[in-house]
Motif scaffolding. Structure first.
Motif, PDB file in Angstrom:
ATOM      1  N   ASN A   1       0.881  -1.182   0.000  1.00  0.00           N
ATOM      2  CA  ASN A   1       0.000   0.000   0.000  1.00  0.00           C
ATOM      3  C   ASN A   1       0.912   1.223   0.000  1.00  0.00           C
ATOM      4  OD1 ASN A   1       0.837   0.318   2.780  1.00  0.00           O
ATOM      5  ND2 ASN A   1      -0.667  -1.244   3.272  1.00  0.00           N
ATOM      6  N   MET A   2       0.321   2.404  -0.018  1.00  0.00           N
ATOM      7  CA  MET A   2       1.143   3.614  -0.067  1.00  0.00           C
ATOM      8  C   MET A   2       1.997   3.732   1.185  1.00  0.00           C
ATOM      9  SD  MET A   2       1.290   6.778   1.396  1.00  0.00           S
ATOM     10  CE  MET A   2       2.023   8.336   1.029  1.00  0.00           C
ATOM     11  N   THR A   3       1.393   3.495   2.355  1.00  0.00           N
ATOM     12  CA  THR A   3       2.110   3.699   3.614  1.00  0.00           C
ATOM     13  C   THR A   3       3.378   2.854   3.669  1.00  0.00           C
ATOM     14  OG1 THR A   3      -0.032   4.076   4.687  1.00  0.00           O
ATOM     15  CG2 THR A   3       1.846   3.666   6.132  1.00  0.00           C
TER      16      THR A   3
ATOM     17  N   HIS B   1      -1.790  13.590   5.209  1.00  0.00           N
ATOM     18  CA  HIS B   1      -2.175  12.309   5.822  1.00  0.00           C
ATOM     19  C   HIS B   1      -0.955  11.789   6.584  1.00  0.00           C
ATOM     20  CE1 HIS B   1      -3.181   7.979   5.775  1.00  0.00           C
ATOM     21  NE2 HIS B   1      -4.413   8.302   5.452  1.00  0.00           N
TER      22      HIS B   1
ATOM     23  N   ASP C   1       2.497  12.669  -2.292  1.00  0.00           N
ATOM     24  CA  ASP C   1       1.442  11.698  -1.972  1.00  0.00           C
ATOM     25  C   ASP C   1       0.236  12.045  -2.840  1.00  0.00           C
ATOM     26  OD1 ASP C   1      -0.723  10.343  -0.989  1.00  0.00           O
ATOM     27  OD2 ASP C   1      -0.574  11.096   1.060  1.00  0.00           O
TER      28      ASP C   1
ATOM     29  N   SER D   1      -2.487   4.782  -4.535  1.00  0.00           N
ATOM     30  CA  SER D   1      -2.981   3.544  -3.966  1.00  0.00           C
ATOM     31  C   SER D   1      -4.180   3.058  -4.764  1.00  0.00           C
ATOM     32  CB  SER D   1      -3.367   3.830  -2.511  1.00  0.00           C
ATOM     33  OG  SER D   1      -3.243   2.677  -1.740  1.00  0.00           O
TER      34      SER D   1
ATOM     35  N   TYR E   1      -6.688   1.051  -4.437  1.00  0.00           N
ATOM     36  CA  TYR E   1      -8.070   0.879  -3.949  1.00  0.00           C
ATOM     37  C   TYR E   1      -8.826   2.188  -3.881  1.00  0.00           C
ATOM     38  CZ  TYR E   1      -6.741   2.387   0.822  1.00  0.00           C
ATOM     39  OH  TYR E   1      -6.307   3.097   1.917  1.00  0.00           O
ATOM     40  N   LYS E   2      -8.150   3.294  -4.155  1.00  0.00           N
ATOM     41  CA  LYS E   2      -8.851   4.579  -4.198  1.00  0.00           C
ATOM     42  C   LYS E   2      -9.344   4.878  -5.608  1.00  0.00           C
ATOM     43  CE  LYS E   2      -7.256   5.595   0.028  1.00  0.00           C
ATOM     44  NZ  LYS E   2      -7.990   5.817   1.235  1.00  0.00           N
TER      45      LYS E   2
END
Ligand SMILES: Cc1ncc(COP(=O)(O)O)c(C=O)c1O
Length: 408
Positions: A95-97, A124, A200, A223, A225-226
């Motif tokens: 994921n991005m994080t 974020h 980001d 990401s 899923y967005k």
């Protein structure tokens, strides 16, 4: 090609989740900033992956070669989505994080004590936490001030980008307030002092066409899923930028970009699904190449979503006892995400009441905790956030407005 009300209504049929009515309740998914629904083609693509080539990459047998082909295609497709120079600019991760933790750790190894890293109060936590923890290693962390308008204080930004700054980590758009930041300005300021620019784009990518080359960023993260895909993080690295970084990686791992930052076996089925999601988005645009179709589709979707979000923004701010946060809609550079507070009820209670009516909206700080703190809303339970996606109709927002009116 404009994306019209008819297109939006037609696209709803492609998303199986949108026709479900659990307990007889019609759902209004207005939670896009938290994650979007997926079209049937994404579900089918992932199913087909598991049915036909659920093996690892780089084998000398057919199903493995098929996985290699699909992974190459996914990189090329995401490169088109972002406007990247080559597919080798695209790395995948959990994921991005997680990707940002890997990236920040690698960049930190190239820095020395006292070097400055700049982030913002609007970002974020996924674009703050990985940088903030570098204080433990002697880096100095600064943050750009968030103004009460919900925008970054650009004078503060300019003042804090100095020859000591080595990295500026900034969001392209706020998932809490819908603000769109001036990345071109951030690039000019960072370029002048030779600092890296890490963007980001998690909240930006679902709502606007992206052009990483034109933006001139060093790194950009988003990401899947967005933007109607499965849970996959995507990292764009400017050609040559990743190859120089001392990433955490195994001695046996391919040290070249884009693999240099990809640890272990990736979620190949999801990456294939993400490729299908981008192709799905592009199918709403016209043009000779995938890139042209992506830009055309995203431009149309941006205008459609902007119009709907503006309708909601203008209506909700007229309700007595409602306060709207974040910039207004006078500029098209405004993400279709609107956050409010209610005088008489907390965001949490409001979200719970709306949830019972089948209206899916989020409450709290959505990990943009610093922004909510700076706005003085932490103790009040944060914000009630509404996000508009390509499949939302005016009816969803009318239901939401009626639901909010009942709470006042
Ligand atoms: C603006 C923004 N940045 C980063 C993230 C983190 O993304 P991920 O869940 O892929 O780690 C999110 C998730 O909500 C987000 O909205």
């Amino acid at each position: 090609m404009p994306f019209t009300v008819e297109h939006s209504l037609r696209c709803r049929k492609d998303f199986p989740a949108l026709s479900r009515e659990p307990q007889g309740l019609k759902l209004a998914y207005l939670d896009g900033p938290g994650g979007s629904q997926v079209p049937r083609i994404v579900i089918d693509t992932m199913g087909d992956f598991y049915a036909t080539c659920n093996v690892n990459t780089h084998g000398k047998f057919f199903p493995s070669q098929e996985v290699d082909r699909r992974m190459d295609l996914a990189r090329a497709t995401l490169a088109d989505f972002l406007g990247a120079e080559t597919p080798a600019c695209i790395s995948f991760g959990q994921n991005m994080t997680t990707l940002n933790y890997f990236l920040s750790a690698a960049i930190a190894r190239t820095l020395k004590k006292g070097d400055e890293i700049l982030t913002t109060q609007l970002d974020h936590e996924a674009n703050r936490g990985p940088w903030l923890r570098l204080q433990e290693h002697g880096m100095a962390i600064q943050e750009v001030r968030l103004a009460p308008s919900g925008q970054l204080d650009l004078d503060d930004m300019a003042a804090k980008i100095t020859p000591r700054t080595k990295v500026f980590a900034v969001g392209a758009s706020s998932n809490a307030l819908g603000t769109v930041n001036d990345i071109a300005l951030a690039r000019r300021l960072t370029q002048a002092v030779g600092a890296l620019l890490v963007v980001d784009a998690v909240h930006y990518a679902p709502h606007f066409p992206l052009d990483v080359k034109a933006l001139g960023v060093d790194f950009l993260l988003c990401s899947g899923y967005k933007f109607y895909g499965p849970h996959v993080g995507v990292l764009y690295s400017r050609p040559g930028a990743l190859d120089r970084l001392p990433t955490d990686r195994l001695s046996v791992q391919d040290p070249a970009a884009p693999y240099r930052i990809e640890t272990g076996t990736l979620n190949h089925a999801a990456i294939d699904g993400l490729r299908a999601a981008v192709e799905y988005l592009a199918s709403w645009g016209s043009g000779a190449t995938l890139r042209e179709r992506v830009i055309d589709a995203m431009t149309g979707i941006a205008a459609y979503e902007h119009g709907l979000a503006q309708f909601y923004h203008d209506a909700v701010r007229k309700l007595p006892g409602v306060r709207v946060w974040g910039p207004d809609f006078s500029s098209p550079a405004r993400a279709p995400t609107v956050s409010i507070t209610l005088d008489k009820t907390t965001a949490g209670d409001a979200a719970a009441a709306l949830g019972k009516e089948g209206i899916c909206v989020w409450d709290g700080h959505f990990y943009a905790a610093r922004a909510v703190e700076v706005l003085g809303l932490t103790d009040r339970g944060g914000l009630l956030r509404t996000g508009v996606s390509m499949y939302n109709a005016r009816e969803d927002l009318e239901r939401l407005l009626a639901g909010i009116a009942r709470l006042l």
